[in-house]
Motif scaffolding. Structure first.
Motif, short mmCIF file in Angstrom:
data_model
loop_
_atom_site.label_atom_id
_atom_site.label_comp_id
_atom_site.label_asym_id
_atom_site.label_seq_id
_atom_site.Cartn_x
_atom_site.Cartn_y
_atom_site.Cartn_z
N UNK A 42 1.68 4.55 7.91
CA UNK A 42 0.85 3.91 6.80
C UNK A 42 1.03 2.40 7.32
N UNK A 43 -0.34 1.65 7.05
CA UNK A 43 -0.54 0.13 7.52
C UNK A 43 -0.36 -0.49 5.96
N UNK A 44 -0.56 0.05 4.93
CA UNK A 44 -0.83 -0.59 3.86
C UNK A 44 0.05 0.05 2.65
N UNK A 45 0.33 -0.73 1.64
CA UNK A 45 1.04 -0.14 0.53
C UNK A 45 0.27 -0.57 -0.89
N UNK A 46 -0.22 -0.09 -1.79
CA UNK A 46 -0.82 -0.66 -2.90
C UNK A 46 0.31 -0.10 -4.13
N UNK A 47 0.77 -0.85 -4.90
CA UNK A 47 1.59 -0.57 -5.80
C UNK A 47 0.84 -1.00 -7.14
N UNK A 48 0.67 0.29 -7.77
CA UNK A 48 0.06 0.06 -9.21
C UNK A 48 1.14 -0.18 -10.43
N UNK A 49 1.28 -1.21 -10.89
CA UNK A 49 2.49 -1.38 -11.96
C UNK A 49 1.91 -1.80 -13.23
N UNK A 50 0.52 -1.19 -13.52
CA UNK A 50 -0.03 -1.39 -14.72
C UNK A 50 0.46 -0.81 -16.02
N UNK A 51 1.32 0.06 -15.91
CA UNK A 51 1.92 0.94 -17.00
C UNK A 51 3.32 0.23 -17.12
N UNK A 52 3.80 -0.67 -16.47
CA UNK A 52 5.08 -1.49 -16.57
C UNK A 52 4.86 -2.37 -17.73
N UNK A 53 5.49 -2.61 -18.76
CA UNK A 53 5.48 -3.44 -19.83
C UNK A 53 6.72 -4.37 -19.82
N UNK A 54 7.71 -4.20 -18.86
CA UNK A 54 8.81 -5.13 -18.86
C UNK A 54 9.40 -4.88 -17.52
N UNK A 55 10.09 -5.87 -16.83
CA UNK A 55 11.02 -5.64 -15.93
C UNK A 55 12.18 -6.69 -15.99
N UNK A 70 8.87 -2.84 3.80
CA UNK A 70 7.26 -2.30 4.13
C UNK A 70 6.67 -3.34 5.35
N UNK A 71 7.03 -4.65 5.43
CA UNK A 71 6.54 -5.50 6.30
C UNK A 71 7.31 -5.12 7.60
N UNK A 72 8.66 -4.99 7.40
CA UNK A 72 9.41 -4.70 8.77
C UNK A 72 8.80 -3.37 9.43
N UNK A 73 8.39 -2.34 8.40
CA UNK A 73 7.68 -1.09 8.75
C UNK A 73 6.21 -1.42 9.25
N UNK A 74 5.69 -2.84 9.32
CA UNK A 74 4.55 -2.95 9.82
C UNK A 74 3.37 -2.49 8.85
N UNK A 75 3.59 -2.61 7.71
CA UNK A 75 2.62 -2.18 6.43
C UNK A 75 2.48 -3.50 5.54
N UNK A 76 1.58 -3.75 5.10
CA UNK A 76 1.29 -4.72 4.12
C UNK A 76 1.53 -4.31 2.57
N UNK A 77 1.88 -5.24 1.89
CA UNK A 77 1.85 -4.83 0.42
C UNK A 77 1.02 -5.46 -0.72
N UNK A 78 0.62 -4.97 -1.57
CA UNK A 78 -0.39 -5.38 -2.46
C UNK A 78 -0.01 -4.88 -3.80
N UNK A 79 0.52 -5.64 -4.84
CA UNK A 79 0.79 -4.96 -6.16
C UNK A 79 -0.49 -5.43 -7.15
N UNK A 80 -0.71 -4.58 -7.64
CA UNK A 80 -1.94 -4.62 -8.86
C UNK A 80 -1.51 -4.15 -10.23
N UNK A 81 -2.43 -4.74 -11.13
CA UNK A 81 -2.22 -4.28 -12.54
C UNK A 81 -0.88 -5.09 -13.18
#
Length: 127
Positions: A42-55, A70-81
């Motif tokens: 994979x070259x990209x990772x999209x993480x949907x955290x819209x269901x997370x109400x707290x961290x 992910x970056x070290x493994x040559x994949x970019x990451x985007x967090x949404x929601x």
């Protein structure tokens, strides 16, 4: 044991966090995701955290670690929601999450990830 689903979308992976994260689940996600990046090339990772109400600080750091791995493994990451309360908590905890780009929803996140992959760079924040 609970697992966070990881779906393949072409050369990207979609991670949908549908339950509140606890430490053990975050560690499992980190392991599962890094293995899946390698297995699928994979070259990209999209993480949907819209269901997370707290961290907490641990979960915040784990998101940063996942992006770094992910970056070290040559994949970019985007967090949404990201919910406003989550964003506020991350800022209050002093967690800047370097290497993570954000978008408001999955569509915007996929568009950002596509641009990042097409440009071969880090991309920019999208609203």
């Amino acid at each position: 044991m609970d697992r966070v689903p990881i779906l393949r979308l072409g050369d990207c992976l979609l991670v949908t966090v549908q339950v509140d994260m606890h430490d053990e689940l975050a560690m499992t996600l980190q392991d599962d995701l890094t293995n899946k990046i390698v297995a699928t090339k994979a070259r990209g990772v999209l993480i949907d955290i819209s269901a997370l109400e707290m961290v907490d600080s641990f979960i915040g750091r784990m998101l940063g670690n996942i992006a770094a791995m992910s970056r070290i493994l040559d994949a970019r990451t985007v967090v949404v929601g990201m919910q406003p309360a989550v964003a506020i908590t991350l800022v209050e905890l002093g967690l800047s999450l370097p290497g993570i780009r954000t978008a408001l929803n999955v569509d915007a996140g996929l568009a950002l990830l596509r641009r990042m992959l097409d440009e071969g760079g880090e991309g920019t924040h999208v609203d």
